[in-house]
Structure formats: C-alpha cells, structure tokens
Design a protein around this motif. Structure first.
Motif, PDB file in Angstrom:
ATOM      1  N   GLY A   1       0.772  -1.198   0.104  1.00  0.00           N
ATOM      2  CA  GLY A   1       0.157   0.274   0.171  1.00  0.00           C
ATOM      3  C   GLY A   1       0.691   1.312   0.122  1.00  0.00           C
ATOM      4  O   GLY A   1       0.345   2.315  -0.091  1.00  0.00           O
TER       5      GLY A   1
ATOM      6  N   ASN B   1      12.136  -8.666  -0.464  1.00  0.00           N
ATOM      7  CA  ASN B   1      12.650  -8.966  -1.882  1.00  0.00           C
ATOM      8  C   ASN B   1      14.173  -9.033  -1.829  1.00  0.00           C
ATOM      9  O   ASN B   1      15.092  -8.328  -1.329  1.00  0.00           O
TER      10      ASN B   1
ATOM     11  N   GLY C   1       1.880 -11.722  -5.958  1.00  0.00           N
ATOM     12  CA  GLY C   1       2.840 -12.250  -6.854  1.00  0.00           C
ATOM     13  C   GLY C   1       4.192 -11.573  -6.615  1.00  0.00           C
ATOM     14  O   GLY C   1       5.263 -12.242  -7.107  1.00  0.00           O
TER      15      GLY C   1
HETATM   16  O1  KG4 Z   1       3.697  -4.952   4.325  1.00  0.00           O
HETATM   17  P1  KG4 Z   1       2.754  -5.829   3.604  1.00  0.00           P
HETATM   18  O2  KG4 Z   1       2.781  -7.334   4.143  1.00  0.00           O
HETATM   19  O3  KG4 Z   1       1.471  -5.634   3.523  1.00  0.00           O
HETATM   20  C1  KG4 Z   1       0.895  -3.969   3.475  1.00  0.00           C
HETATM   21  O4  KG4 Z   1       1.089  -3.586   4.494  1.00  0.00           O
HETATM   22  O5  KG4 Z   1       0.771  -3.931   2.137  1.00  0.00           O
HETATM   23  O6  KG4 Z   1       3.354  -5.986   2.017  1.00  0.00           O
HETATM   24  C2  KG4 Z   1       2.732  -6.947   1.106  1.00  0.00           C
HETATM   25  C3  KG4 Z   1       3.345  -6.603  -0.143  1.00  0.00           C
HETATM   26  C4  KG4 Z   1       2.810  -7.419  -1.146  1.00  0.00           C
HETATM   27  O7  KG4 Z   1       2.510  -6.379  -2.466  1.00  0.00           O
HETATM   28  C5  KG4 Z   1       3.608  -8.409  -1.622  1.00  0.00           C
HETATM   29  O8  KG4 Z   1       3.681  -8.959  -2.830  1.00  0.00           O
HETATM   30  C6  KG4 Z   1       5.092  -7.807  -1.468  1.00  0.00           C
HETATM   31  O9  KG4 Z   1       4.932  -7.165  -0.109  1.00  0.00           O
HETATM   32  N1  KG4 Z   1       6.087  -8.710  -1.007  1.00  0.00           N
HETATM   33  C7  KG4 Z   1       7.238  -8.902  -2.291  1.00  0.00           C
HETATM   34  C8  KG4 Z   1       7.885  -9.938  -1.599  1.00  0.00           C
HETATM   35  N2  KG4 Z   1       7.460 -10.486  -0.426  1.00  0.00           N
HETATM   36  C9  KG4 Z   1       6.373  -9.925  -0.206  1.00  0.00           C
HETATM   37  N3  KG4 Z   1       7.571  -8.027  -3.073  1.00  0.00           N
HETATM   38  C10 KG4 Z   1       8.738  -8.380  -3.767  1.00  0.00           C
HETATM   39  N4  KG4 Z   1       9.512  -9.570  -3.443  1.00  0.00           N
HETATM   40  C11 KG4 Z   1       9.316 -10.445  -2.367  1.00  0.00           C
HETATM   41  N5  KG4 Z   1      10.017 -11.415  -1.969  1.00  0.00           N
END
Ligand code: KG4
Ligand code: ZN
Length: 338
Positions: A142, A279, A183
């Motif tokens: 977000g 990531n 994803g």
């Molecule tokens: O902080 P979070 O758990 O939730 C929010 O507050 O949004 O973040 C979730 C986001 C998702 O878009 C997910 O695809 C991304 O983190 N995410 C990643 C990876 N692990 C989680 N994006 C890229 N590479 C990753 N390894």
C-alpha cells in the motif's frame, strides 16, 4: 533495574491477523494467520478480509499468549493498529483491543502501521539497532515512502509514491503473467534464474524524492500483450528474464531516490521496511551499499518484513514509555499519515 513492560500487540490492517507479546524490546511471541482466501480472487477482497479477522483474532491472541507463556493479567498495555488500512479489517483489531483493555483495565495504545514497519528495526536481534538519524525506505503493498527517522517516535516523510505502491507494481505484473496473488514473492523467485538486462521498462521520474509506479505497470501490460501476439509461448519461454528485468527496473528507481535523499540529507545509515523488503534483490542492493559505498544498512528479518504484530507491540512499548495512551472513544483511520 529496568522495569519489564509486557505489551500485547494486535495487527489487522489488511489480510493478516496477527498478535504478538513483547517484553520491552524482546519479542516473546509473534503469531500471524495469513488469509489464503484472497488467492483465488487475485487480490485482497475487503469484506472477506474482515470476516476472516473476526474468525482468527481470538485464536491468534490465544496462541501468542501461550507461546509467550504469559497470562493476560501480566500484560501492561494493549497496542493495536489504528491505520492506515482497510476500514473493515481495522475495525476488528480496534474493537477487540478496546474491549480487552476495558475488561483488563489496562492502557490502550494506538499505533500507526507505517511507523511500526520502521520500528520493527528496534526489536531485539543480533543485528543491533540503527542509530538516529537514519533513512528508511518503506515498501509495501500500500505504500512506498522515504522517511527520515530522528527518534523512536519522530518521523519526517521525505518522499512517497504519487500513485501505485511498489508492492502493487509487483503484484499487478505478476497477475499479468498469470501468477497467483500475492505475486511479489514469485517474481522474486523466478527473477533469480533470469537475465536482468534483457528487457527495459521505463520508470517515470518524479520530482524530489517522490515515486510513480502506475506507468511501468501499463507499459508492462502492453509489452506482454505485444510479445504474446507474436509468440503465444512468450511468457513461458522467458518468464525468468521478464521477472528479473522488471524487478531490476523497480529496484533501480527505488534506490536512485533513496541515495539522492541520503546524499542531500547527509545520512549514512539506511534501513528498509515493509513487505517488499523481503525482496532478495533489494536486500542485496543494500548489502552492496554497505560493502562498496560505506553506508551502514539495516535489513529486517523476514518475519518482520510483511505485516506482523511484533512491530505493533514494539511501537506500543516506545509509546508506553512516554505514556502515549488513548481512550476508548478512539476510532480506526483508513488513511493515516505518518
Ligand atoms: O507490508 P505488507 O505485508 O502489507 C502491506 O501493508 O501492504 O506488504 C505486502 C506486499 C505485497 O505487495 C507482496 O507482493 C510484497 O509485499 N512482497 C514482495 C516480496 N514479499 C512480499 N514483493 C517482492 N518480493 C518479495 N520477496
Ligand atoms: Zn504493512
């Protein structure tokens, strides 16, 4: 002797229901129930998320208390996510925290989810804690922000995305590739076998330390549509290279602004936070900055990257020390600035 403060942290801002128990900056338990139901819809469905929070919240809190081997009567205060997030999801954690604080007659502490992502760096670990001032790149589903942190509860927003968050850029590209939600981790996984220089996806350059990620997603869609018109198997045959190239473009954009901000503010300590900080390329780029450019960098453990209540509990602890309590008329905030 230092007073021991036990905080019960509650997080329910999006699609993870989580409860944690901290003792000062040490985490005794951090339990997360991830909602798999959203996978088949290709994104979080707010109403289903609130229903699942309702189902999960009591068992998750129970599990955290058991794991920490703490009874409710030992808890000094309850910290909960007030926002930002989905209103229906936030209401579940907020109402639960209010009721429990009333029943136990202990203080209630409201927490800003974005501050908490950053303060996850102050959970006891072998990496030590960042020294103030430092810059934090907070990247999630977000939000995408560059924040100057000058104290536990002192944050200055230097720049942020003007449209999509970088997590959305990952998730939407993954969806175009036919990968399930979320994803981001899958793009990361396939990228590891790919050639990051094979394709180029231009990123809009915004003023100051701001970002924009809506353009790249549209370019990516047109690129995939064009290529699959020429070769129906384009995605299958080039998945790793597509993921590696796309991910590298996002990382280039994120780091260019972060370094610009660090140079302009003369800050040599950098941290990363939020779900996308899991990531592997972003983590590697930070390590490179430490090894090659003399920055001191802080990378959270995977457990504290994506949404979790441990970060809410530790933020609650710092607010507790300042008696930053709230009363029972508090309401959640879907939009809640830093
Ligand atoms: O902080 P979070 O758990 O939730 C929010 O507050 O949004 O973040 C979730 C986001 C998702 O878009 C997910 O695809 C991304 O983190 N995410 C990643 C990876 N692990 C989680 N994006 C890229 N590479 C990753 N390894
Ligand atoms: Zn988050």
């Amino acid at each position: 002797m230092q007073e021991l403060v036990y905080i019960l942290g509650i997080e329910s801002s999006c699609d993870d229901t989580s409860a944690a128990v901290s003792c000062n900056q040490t985490m005794l338990a951090n339990v997360v129930a991830t909602q798999d139901i959203h996978k088949k819809y290709g994104g979080v469905v707010p109403e289903l998320a609130s229903r699942d929070h309702q189902k999960n919240i009591v068992p998750v809190v129970d599990a955290a208390l058991k794991k920490a081997n703490i009874s409710l009567t030992q808890i000094n205060a309850i910290a909960f996510t007030r926002g930002p997030g989905l209103m229906g999801s936030l209401l579940v954690g907020t109402s639960f925290a209010k009721s429990l604080s009333l029943a136990l007659n202990i203080p209630l502490i409201e927490v800003n989810h974005m501050q908490a992502h950053i303060l996850a760096h102050f959970i006891e670990s072998e990496n030590g804690f960042p020294q103030f001032p430092f810059l934090c790149l907070t990247v999630s589903g977000g939000h995408t922000q560059i924040v100057k942190v000058t104290g536990y509860l002192h944050f200055e927003l230097l720049g942020e995305t003007q449209d999509d968050a970088v997590g959305e850029a990952f998730d939407k590209a993954a969806k175009i590739l036919g990968l399930p939600y979320p994803g981001g981790p899958l793009i990361d996984k396939y990228a590891q076998q790919g050639d990051a220089k094979k394709y180029k996806f231009p990123i809009s350059n915004m003023t100051e330390f701001n970002y924009s990620f809506s353009g790249i997603k549209t370019d990516f869609l047109y690129f995939i549509q064009n290529e699959t018109k020429k070769n129906a198997n384009f995605i299958q045959e080039n998945l790793a290279d597509i993921c590696a190239s796309y991910q590298a473009c996002l990382a280039d954009s994120l780091f260019k602004k972060l370094i610009d901000a660090a140079q302009q503010h003369n800050i040599k300590t950098l941290a990363i936070a939020g779900g996308v900080s899991a990531n592997s390329l972003l983590r590697q780029r930070l390590v490179d900055l430490q090894n090659q450019k003399n920055y001191k960098v802080f990378i959270p453990s995977f457990e504290y990257c994506t949404d979790n209540a441990a970060m809410i509990a530790v933020t609650g602890y710092f607010k507790y020390l300042q008696k930053g309590f709230c009363d029972l008329s508090i309401t959640p905030q879907a939009r809640y600035s830093l």
